[in-house]
Write a protein that holds these residues in place. Structure first.
Motif, PDB file in Angstrom:
ATOM      1  N   SER A  15       0.827  -1.208   0.000  1.00  0.00           N
ATOM      2  CA  SER A  15       0.000   0.000   0.000  1.00  0.00           C
ATOM      3  C   SER A  15       0.857   1.253   0.000  1.00  0.00           C
ATOM      4  CB  SER A  15      -0.941  -0.004   1.208  1.00  0.00           C
ATOM      5  OG  SER A  15      -1.950  -0.969   1.037  1.00  0.00           O
ATOM      6  N   LEU A  16       1.917   1.250   0.780  1.00  0.00           N
ATOM      7  CA  LEU A  16       2.832   2.398   0.771  1.00  0.00           C
ATOM      8  C   LEU A  16       3.423   2.603  -0.615  1.00  0.00           C
ATOM      9  CD1 LEU A  16       4.582   1.877   4.211  1.00  0.00           C
ATOM     10  CD2 LEU A  16       3.163   3.840   3.568  1.00  0.00           C
ATOM     11  N   LEU A  19       0.736   4.090  -2.926  1.00  0.00           N
ATOM     12  CA  LEU A  19       0.148   5.386  -2.586  1.00  0.00           C
ATOM     13  C   LEU A  19       1.156   6.507  -2.366  1.00  0.00           C
ATOM     14  CD1 LEU A  19      -2.611   4.053  -0.193  1.00  0.00           C
ATOM     15  CD2 LEU A  19      -2.922   4.963  -2.490  1.00  0.00           C
ATOM     16  N   GLN A  20       2.443   6.175  -2.266  1.00  0.00           N
ATOM     17  CA  GLN A  20       3.435   7.208  -2.001  1.00  0.00           C
ATOM     18  C   GLN A  20       4.321   7.447  -3.224  1.00  0.00           C
ATOM     19  OE1 GLN A  20       5.451   5.979   1.618  1.00  0.00           O
ATOM     20  NE2 GLN A  20       4.309   7.569   2.664  1.00  0.00           N
ATOM     21  N   PRO A  88      -6.632   0.790   5.368  1.00  0.00           N
ATOM     22  CA  PRO A  88      -5.204   1.131   5.310  1.00  0.00           C
ATOM     23  C   PRO A  88      -4.817   2.432   6.005  1.00  0.00           C
ATOM     24  CG  PRO A  88      -5.893   0.225   3.220  1.00  0.00           C
ATOM     25  CD  PRO A  88      -7.132   0.378   4.059  1.00  0.00           C
ATOM     26  N   GLN A  89      -5.578   3.498   5.817  1.00  0.00           N
ATOM     27  CA  GLN A  89      -5.186   4.779   6.397  1.00  0.00           C
ATOM     28  C   GLN A  89      -5.190   4.756   7.922  1.00  0.00           C
ATOM     29  OE1 GLN A  89      -7.934   4.318   4.580  1.00  0.00           O
ATOM     30  NE2 GLN A  89      -9.684   5.228   5.584  1.00  0.00           N
ATOM     31  N   LEU A  95      -0.370   6.650   4.824  1.00  0.00           N
ATOM     32  CA  LEU A  95      -1.332   6.185   3.838  1.00  0.00           C
ATOM     33  C   LEU A  95      -2.522   7.129   3.773  1.00  0.00           C
ATOM     34  CD1 LEU A  95      -1.323   2.361   4.573  1.00  0.00           C
ATOM     35  CD2 LEU A  95      -0.269   3.539   2.650  1.00  0.00           C
ATOM     36  N   GLY A 148      -6.608   3.658  -1.766  1.00  0.00           N
ATOM     37  CA  GLY A 148      -6.240   3.625  -0.355  1.00  0.00           C
ATOM     38  C   GLY A 148      -7.301   3.096   0.580  1.00  0.00           C
TER      39      GLY A 148
END
Length: 175
Positions: A15-16, A19-20, A88-89, A95, A148
């Protein structure tokens, strides 16, 4: 519980990664559009078109789809409210979520389950459309990660749930 730690670490790392990056807002814009196709409206349109235009398989297609969703939805809600996996956040401040999910928990991905349920039913009744249907369902699942709101494992469990429920319904309808 130690078995889950590597899975949770992989989920977080993936996920990182997704999303990053500097293009995450542009990717989120496209992902939002793809994800929206899995909200349910298009499924109703597909069923209506099949029912109206296909005298041979249309009714069976609609019946099978309805039965598959009748099987899938209670299982989905039971799993979601049993696991109560946070989104996730909630795991990391790094995130972000680009949309507000319709419910609190993330496992399984309902959009992915519904997409793969429809793709499986479509592929059974209309085999030439199978590649398009499964690519579309896969993009819905990927969009949920890129927005996310889901981890990879949420999407994988959604795939299994959708395909499994569709297969049960296909075998029950028998056409």
């Amino acid at each position: 519980m130690r078995v889950m730690n590597p899975i949770a670490r992989f989920d977080l790392a993936f996920s990182l990664f997704c999303l990053q990056h500097r293009f995450n807002h542009q990717v989120a814009r496209m992902s939002r559009a793809v994800s929206h196709t899995g909200d349910g409206h298009l499924y109703a349109v597909i069923a209506l078109v099949a029912y109206l235009l296909d005298d041979t398989l249309g009714k069976a297609f609609v019946l099978c789809g309805l039965l598959a969703f009748l099987i899938e939805l209670p299982i989905y809600w039971t799993l979601k409210n049993s696991f109560k996996r946070r989104r996730p956040q909630e795991f990391s401040e790094q995130l972000v979520s680009f949309i507000t999910p319709s419910d609190r928990y993330s496992l399984p991905s309902g959009h992915t389950a519904a997409g793969f349920l429809m793709a499986t039913v479509i592929s059974h009744y209309y085999p030439p459309l199978a590649p398009f249907a499964f690519v579309w369902a896969g993009l819905i699942g990927l969009s949920r990660i890129l927005l996310g709101v889901h981890f990879v494992t949420d999407v994988v469990i959604g795939v299994l749930l959708g395909v499994g429920c569709a297969e049960i319904a296909i075998n029950a309808v028998g056409v």
